[in-house]
Design an enzyme around this catalytic site. Structure first.
Site, PDB file in Angstrom:
ATOM      1  N   HIS A  71       0.860  -1.168   0.000  1.00  0.00           N
ATOM      2  CA  HIS A  71       0.000   0.000   0.000  1.00  0.00           C
ATOM      3  C   HIS A  71       0.908   1.234   0.000  1.00  0.00           C
ATOM      4  O   HIS A  71       1.785   1.357   0.857  1.00  0.00           O
ATOM      5  CB  HIS A  71      -0.881   0.037   1.246  1.00  0.00           C
ATOM      6  CG  HIS A  71      -1.841  -1.109   1.359  1.00  0.00           C
ATOM      7  ND1 HIS A  71      -1.454  -2.357   1.789  1.00  0.00           N
ATOM      8  CD2 HIS A  71      -3.179  -1.177   1.088  1.00  0.00           C
ATOM      9  CE1 HIS A  71      -2.512  -3.154   1.794  1.00  0.00           C
ATOM     10  NE2 HIS A  71      -3.564  -2.471   1.380  1.00  0.00           N
ATOM     11  N   HIS A  99     -10.393  -7.194   2.828  1.00  0.00           N
ATOM     12  CA  HIS A  99      -9.080  -6.703   2.429  1.00  0.00           C
ATOM     13  C   HIS A  99      -8.390  -6.134   3.667  1.00  0.00           C
ATOM     14  O   HIS A  99      -8.833  -6.364   4.797  1.00  0.00           O
ATOM     15  CB  HIS A  99      -9.208  -5.657   1.315  1.00  0.00           C
ATOM     16  CG  HIS A  99     -10.053  -4.483   1.687  1.00  0.00           C
ATOM     17  ND1 HIS A  99      -9.535  -3.288   2.107  1.00  0.00           N
ATOM     18  CD2 HIS A  99     -11.410  -4.330   1.712  1.00  0.00           C
ATOM     19  CE1 HIS A  99     -10.513  -2.435   2.372  1.00  0.00           C
ATOM     20  NE2 HIS A  99     -11.662  -3.051   2.147  1.00  0.00           N
TER      21      HIS A  99
END
Length: 325
Positions: free
Chosen positions: A9, A170
């Site tokens: 990320h 997620h």
């Protein structure tokens, strides 16, 4: 040589690639792929596929990801399913792990060998000073596992969170929401996903430690909600892809009081009044029906966010849709 993908990320993967190169030297067949705030699952999947295509040996690929259950992991796992006999994934990326992987490539020719070899270094690289802060007993049960031990008594589910999220299970759910709500079960409620064996398997694999993950059709969830004999002590976190699925569940008897609205993906015919929520007319009408049914809306991506005003969001969405007519 085994190719290595670093996936994260944000820019973390690029940063740790730079750090690894400073210590170990420039490396061939290593690529960093990032999921940026404006991007979705398909974007990072495409980046991974492009990275693999650049490797000298595409049969042996090791993917090092930042977070188990996050979007980079989930997309890597989808690619891994077609190459599981040769590829490998390791989550919890840190610098000791990466350096060990670089060194292992000199003597090991398979991703499986390297993945098994780097785990010890990755774990041993996590230390604390002063040393007395190290826990004396690392085997203590988490709050989730304690709750799990009380499960199975007569009674019904306790619904700790019901969330609309087009990405379903997620990173934000597997970490932030699971830690905040301590569910014993995460239940994805979706007719479409229940028919897709690959997506079901990926969701079950993405569950955080100590929490069971399930995928059930909407009608089956309605039946489970009416069972008051087998689910006492069970703390359920429900995930829905769309508000329409929530409405069906509520109308069928699933006793929800609040809906957490996390993300709704943009597609043709939808307007996007904020960064993470997109609506068409049916979505707006469905939320209005849920409101009339007495449900409250908790608009947050993660527990630490301030709550958004759903009435204002729906009003802006309606105004933007009216302009398109």
């Amino acid at each position: 040589m085994v190719g290595i993908i670093l996936a994260s990320h944000g820019e973390f993967a690029k940063g740790i690639l730079q750090s690894g190169n400073m210590i170990f030297g420039e490396q061939e067949n290593v690529k960093a792929v990032t999921l940026m705030p404006s991007e979705g699952p398909n974007d990072i999947k495409a980046k991974m596929e492009e990275a693999v295509s650049s490797f000298d040996n595409q049969d042996q690929v090791l993917i090092l990801v930042d977070l188990w259950g996050g979007t980079p992991f989930n997309q890597a796992n989808g690619l891994f399913e077609e190459h599981k006999d040769k590829w490998a994934i390791v989550a919890g990326l840190n610098l000791p792990m990466l350096l060990e992987a670089y060194g292992a490539r000199f003597s090991m020719e398979s991703a499986h060998e390297i993945a098994a070899n780097i785990l010890k270094s990755a774990k041993e690289g996590v230390k604390v000073k002063p040393e007395e802060l190290e826990p004396a007993d690392t085997g203590k049960a988490s709050s989730a596992s304690v709750a799990q031990s009380n499960a199975g008594a007569p009674g019904s589910f306790e619904y700790v969170l019901a969330r609309i999220d087009s990405r379903l299970l997620h990173g934000q759910v597997a970490t932030a929401w699971s830690k905040a709500m301590t569910p014993t079960r995460i239940i994805v409620v979706s007719d479409g996903v229940a028919k897709d064996e690959l997506r079901k398997n990926l969701i079950q694999q993405a569950a955080p430690p100590g929490v069971k993950a399930h995928v059930v059709p909407i009608d089956h969830m309605i039946k489970l909600a009416k069972d008051d004999k087998h689910f006492g002590g069970e703390r359920a976190l429900l995930l829905f892809e769309t508000p329409q699925d929530v409405l069906r569940a509520v109308e069928g008897g699933v006793p929800l009081k609040t809906i957490n609205v996390g993300s709704m993906a943009h597609s043709a015919g939808k307007v996007q009044p904020n960064k993470v929520l997109a609506f068409n007319q049916d979505d707006i009408d469905t939320f209005n029906k849920l409101k009339k049914a007495g449900l409250d809306f908790d608009v947050r991506k993660v527990p630490g966010d301030s709550k958004g005003n759903m009435n204002e969001i729906l009003k802006r969405a309606q105004e933007e849709l009216n302009k398109l007519k």
